[in-house]
Design a protein around this motif. Sequence first.
Motif, short mmCIF file in Angstrom:
data_model
loop_
_atom_site.label_atom_id
_atom_site.label_comp_id
_atom_site.label_asym_id
_atom_site.label_seq_id
_atom_site.Cartn_x
_atom_site.Cartn_y
_atom_site.Cartn_z
N TRP A 117 0.81 -1.21 0.00
CA TRP A 117 0.00 0.00 0.00
C TRP A 117 0.85 1.28 0.00
N ASN A 118 2.06 1.21 0.50
CA ASN A 118 2.83 2.43 0.71
C ASN A 118 3.23 3.08 -0.61
N GLU A 119 2.97 4.37 -0.75
CA GLU A 119 3.30 5.08 -1.98
C GLU A 119 4.29 6.21 -1.71
N ASN A 120 4.93 6.22 -0.56
CA ASN A 120 5.82 7.31 -0.18
C ASN A 120 7.23 7.03 -0.70
N TYR A 121 7.78 7.97 -1.49
CA TYR A 121 9.09 7.76 -2.09
C TYR A 121 10.18 7.60 -1.04
N LYS A 122 10.12 8.41 0.02
CA LYS A 122 11.14 8.35 1.05
C LYS A 122 11.15 6.98 1.72
N ASN A 123 9.96 6.47 2.02
CA ASN A 123 9.90 5.15 2.64
C ASN A 123 10.51 4.07 1.74
N TRP A 124 10.24 4.21 0.43
CA TRP A 124 10.78 3.23 -0.51
C TRP A 124 12.31 3.31 -0.56
N ASN A 125 12.85 4.54 -0.58
CA ASN A 125 14.30 4.69 -0.63
C ASN A 125 14.97 4.16 0.64
N ASP A 126 14.31 4.41 1.78
CA ASP A 126 14.86 3.89 3.04
C ASP A 126 14.85 2.36 3.02
N PHE A 127 13.77 1.81 2.50
CA PHE A 127 13.67 0.35 2.44
C PHE A 127 14.71 -0.23 1.49
N LYS A 128 14.91 0.47 0.37
CA LYS A 128 15.87 -0.01 -0.63
C LYS A 128 17.29 -0.04 -0.07
N SER A 129 17.58 0.91 0.83
CA SER A 129 18.92 0.96 1.40
C SER A 129 19.23 -0.26 2.26
N LEU A 130 18.16 -0.93 2.74
CA LEU A 130 18.36 -2.13 3.54
C LEU A 130 18.73 -3.34 2.68
N LEU A 131 18.49 -3.23 1.36
CA LEU A 131 18.65 -4.39 0.48
C LEU A 131 19.89 -4.32 -0.40
N ILE A 132 20.65 -3.23 -0.30
CA ILE A 132 21.77 -3.06 -1.23
C ILE A 132 22.91 -4.02 -0.95
N GLY A 133 22.87 -4.71 0.16
CA GLY A 133 23.92 -5.68 0.45
C GLY A 133 23.74 -6.98 -0.28
#
Length: 764
Positions: A63-79
């Motif tokens: 449901w989340n459409e917030n760009y900031k939340n997505w970028n924060d989440f993406k930073s957790l997966l870059i490893g």
Amino acid sequence: MKTIAEKLINGIDKDDSMELMRKKRRKFNPEVLMGQVHNMDPLREIVNKVYQKNFLLVLDDLWNENYKNWNDFKSLLIGGAKGSKIVITYALKGLSKDHSWSLFEKIAFRNRLETNNPKLVEIGREIVDKCQGVPLAIESIANALYFEKKDGWLKIKDKVQENVIEQGGGNTFSILRLSYDPLPSYIKGCFPFCSLFPKAYEIDKMTLIQLWMAHGLIPLSNNGEQLDDIADEYINHLLCRSFFDEVRDYGYGQVLKFKMHDFYHDLALSIAGADCRLDYLDGKTRHVSFSSGSSFTKTLSFVKASSKVCTILFTHGKSSGAMEESTLSELIESLSRLRALDIHGLNIKIMPNSIGKLIHLKYLDLSFNPLKTLPDSITALLNLQTLKLQECCNLEQLPRDITKLVSFKHLDNIGCSKLRLPRGLRKMTGLWSLPLFIVRNNGGLWELKGLNNLRGTFMIQILEQLEDANSKCKAKNLRENQHLERLDLTWAHQGVHDEKLLDSLQPHPNLKILEMWGYTGVTFSNWLSSIENLVNLTLSKCDRCNHLPPLSELPFLETLRLYKMKGLECISDCDMSEEVSTVSFFPSLKSLEICGSPNLKGWWRSASMPDHQQHPNDQSLPSFPCLSSFWIRECPNMTSMPLFPYLEKFLSLNNVSIKPFQETILLSSSSSSSSPLSKLKTMEISSTEDVVSLPHGWISNQISLESLYIWRCKELNLGSDVDKMEWRHLNRLNHLEFHSLPKLNSLPAGLQNFAAVDSEAYLT
């Protein structure tokens, strides 16, 4: 949203600068990163799982459409290793413009004349366009507008427009925020507290009200209105604005439990900020909830270090691990400001004496714990309003001086079968809820005399016969409890003075639900027919009663259940002609269940069924005007019944003569504008010995029938009715079962042409 999804699926943006990538890589130590995240456990698991691995991550129901939340989440997966992918199952389309407007119009203009106001319609259409077809956003903003005047509509339209510009196309979450902003200030303070309950959690209404009261969120009324009545208005205010949904109730609008949509839960969390936390707290946290005992243990050091905490709740089910006595003692010693403490289902066997130090405590939940005693120090909690002891099955008594707690309003003792209530209970005139009152020999019915403010549900269990019924059955105070909604009376003995006892337990006419189990008197009290607001009546295992008091004129009775009434010979002791002459006959009854009454001969004590062959237009039998569901089972001697031509939901005939039910078809057909049973959806006939053939007209009339079950009818031969039964009219039938019909030689004509009957058709 599509842009976000594409970026995530394609992995890290290719145009990210190398410098930015190096910064991200440098800070990717999982333990360091987790130290910056509030809700640590789930995210730590994600980071560790994907680190330097090739992964496929599927995000379902997003449901989340917030760009900031997505970028924060993406930073957790870059490893993760190169080539990892993310799939997002988010392809729902919004409502069309017409459907969006239809939904908005039904809510925003309900019961109002403004649908003819072109200016409001114009404003409304502009607002709806900005909601982008999202039903939740439309419903939310429409509910807010319903309570606003024209100026309010203009202000909300401007705010919606600002939201669209700021969010670059709109944001459902921020539109929901617009429905929160117009709320009265006193309700605004209550709503964020709901964030303490997890998503999809079923919130108990009374628990929420008691917690609000514990924190002073319900102000005193100038007109003398009770706090819980005010809180009930707050609940209704949030309900009618869709902040709560999936409501469970008694069936007549009295709410019991409800849930919050995930978006509204996010809104509550956003508004609460650091004040309310789930499974986490810091120095700013005042209210915290834990989903399990283990989640609490992991944050115990934070709990002991936080001096601001006013609320600790556990939101698991009936049990979740165990809490050691030493841990509980540490918690109590560390949090002197607690106003609400819920430690239910933690296998607590001994409550420490230090509980008495929590002098600000107003709410204490010890339910589902194997406690045998409570410390006397509880009586030092002079501010205590609510004590919950549900299913504390080993608890035998309360501290003697608990009756001196001047603020005490709620004692939840449901399931405490061994608990003896303290003497002097009648002095607690401010008690609002006491769900269970057990009467033992000399068990103190007189203690009810002062409890005139009880509300909600009240259950009285009479376990032993009173020694002197004439002197002990003086509890006529129940009539003063005008706020009681439900009364359950249960007998667990064979008494000789039960009629006098029942007479003394007359409730207030406002009562909505009455259930009576195991009553051993011969007659019911006359007051049963004077509870004019009764909605639901259940009588079970009242074996010595052979008839009921007059019930047919109760104006609001919707459900009548009669279970295992072995001595019942008739429903009404009136002559049929007397009842027919009344102005109305069960004017509101929707559901009727009669089960296990082998001696039941008819509805009336003296009634001869009209001879329909001689008097085809005889209409002397009364009809149920609103009856929609009818179950009658294990009543083989029943010979007379009122008519029930308007059934819509369900008809079940089990081990009962078919003869009295023929009248519904034969006598109703000539007088009704529509065919009897023509709206019925489901019918079940089973274990009916005298059924040789179905009454003429039953099947052809039932044009709305969707499910038909015929079981264990030894004499029934449907094949003989081929020429009579027009089964082809059952064009809505989609479930058919014929079972244990030994004389079934052939199927009725017309069945072979049914395309509607699906795979759920059983012929055995």
